[in-house]
Enzyme design. Structure first.
Site, PDB file in Angstrom:
ATOM      1  N   ARG A  60       0.825  -1.208   0.000  1.00 31.80           N
ATOM      2  CA  ARG A  60       0.000   0.000   0.000  1.00 31.80           C
ATOM      3  C   ARG A  60       0.860   1.260   0.000  1.00 31.80           C
ATOM      4  NH1 ARG A  60      -5.212  -0.219   0.682  1.00 31.80           N
ATOM      5  NH2 ARG A  60      -5.106  -2.259   1.644  1.00 31.80           N
ATOM      6  N   ASN A 102     -12.925  14.048   0.049  1.00 29.83           N
ATOM      7  CA  ASN A 102     -13.624  12.823  -0.339  1.00 29.83           C
ATOM      8  C   ASN A 102     -15.132  13.047  -0.260  1.00 29.83           C
ATOM      9  OD1 ASN A 102     -13.891  10.029  -1.014  1.00 29.83           O
ATOM     10  ND2 ASN A 102     -14.285   9.555   1.131  1.00 29.83           N
ATOM     11  N   HIS A 104     -18.567  10.678   0.309  1.00 27.84           N
ATOM     12  CA  HIS A 104     -18.941   9.338   0.766  1.00 27.84           C
ATOM     13  C   HIS A 104     -20.461   9.193   0.716  1.00 27.84           C
ATOM     14  CE1 HIS A 104     -18.585   5.585   2.923  1.00 27.84           C
ATOM     15  NE2 HIS A 104     -19.540   5.988   3.739  1.00 27.84           N
TER      16      HIS A 104
HETATM   17  C1  GRF Z   1     -19.874   7.854  -5.274  1.00 32.64           C
HETATM   18  O1  GRF Z   1     -21.063   7.479  -4.639  1.00 32.64           O
HETATM   19  C2  GRF Z   1     -18.801   8.135  -4.246  1.00 32.64           C
HETATM   20  O2  GRF Z   1     -19.273   8.713  -3.084  1.00 32.64           O
HETATM   21  C3  GRF Z   1     -18.329   6.744  -3.959  1.00 32.64           C
HETATM   22  O3  GRF Z   1     -18.207   6.184  -5.237  1.00 32.64           O
HETATM   23  C4  GRF Z   1     -19.247   6.699  -6.054  1.00 32.64           C
HETATM   24  C5  GRF Z   1     -18.638   7.100  -7.366  1.00 32.64           C
HETATM   25  O4  GRF Z   1     -19.605   7.198  -8.354  1.00 32.64           O
HETATM   26  N1  GRF Z   1     -17.173   6.727  -3.129  1.00 32.64           N
HETATM   27  P1  GRF Z   1     -19.248   7.349  -9.909  1.00 32.64           P
HETATM   28  O5  GRF Z   1     -18.358   6.203 -10.304  1.00 32.64           O
HETATM   29  O6  GRF Z   1     -18.524   8.651 -10.087  1.00 32.64           O
HETATM   30  O7  GRF Z   1     -20.569   7.334 -10.607  1.00 32.64           O
END
Ligand code: GRF
Length: 195
Positions: A60, A102, A104
């Protein structure tokens, strides 16, 4: 402020960042994915730092160093994760301290992790949502910048609920990234270079 976006998924959140005219300088992906195509269509530099090892012995830290190198090479100031499927090690948080953002798909601190939408459905909650936060080494932790609630409707599947959440993320994330960058530009940077 130059943004480095990190993505692994279909890329609709990345697309929303681009549609908001945010200054994305490079898109880093960890696998072949829709986000890579979105970036290519927009004429942006894309760096695929391919993750080949999903085992417990995954290096990682070495992987994170390669991501950081790509971001540094493109003179990135702020990192915006847009559905990045690899948890990164300390070096990204050291190099871009307090400047890794980020989004989420849950109301943190509830439903941390990659299966946040499944978790909300399994728990039977009636309300979930999305959270924009400053990312830290601890996954789905760190200071919360914005949150918005989204209802869970009867009959929702993971797909239908995730899409309802993403409709909010596509508005809330670009707006919050913009506010974050505006504040950095107004108040000056306390970035790594200056310490
Ligand atoms: C989003 O819901 C984000 O919060 C999560 O991954 C998803 C990404 O969506 N971590 P996309 O691939 O951009 O449609």
């Amino acid at each position: 402020m130059r943004i480095g976006a990190l993505a692994s998924g279909t890329g609709t959140i990345l697309e929303a960042l681009l549609e908001a005219d945010l200054a994305v300088a490079v898109v880093v992906v960890d696998r072949a994915c829709g986000a890579e195509k979105v970036a290519e269509r927009a004429g942006l530099p894309v760096v695929r730092v391919e993750r080949r090892d999903f085992s417990k012995s995954f290096d990682r830290d070495g992987y994170t160093d390669a991501v950081v190198a790509a971001l540094v090479e493109h003179a990135v100031d702020v990192v915006a994760m847009a559905g990045f499927g690899t948890v990164l090690g300390p070096s990204v948080h050291e190099r871009f301290a307090g400047k890794v953002l980020n989004t989420h798909p849950a109301l943190l601190p509830a439903f941390k992790g990659w299966h946040a939408v499944e978790g909300a459905i399994a728990a039977g909650v009636k309300v979930t949502g999305c959270t924009v936060h400053i990312a830290t080494l601890e996954v789905d932790d760190g200071p919360i910048l914005a949150q918005e609630a989204v209802p869970v409707l009867s009959g929702d599947t993971v797909e239908s609920l995730h899409e309802r959440i993403k409709q909010v993320e596509r508005r809330l994330y670009p707006a919050t990234v913009r506010e974050f960058i505006d504040a950095l530009e107004r108040d000056g940077t306390d970035g790594w270079e200056e310490r």
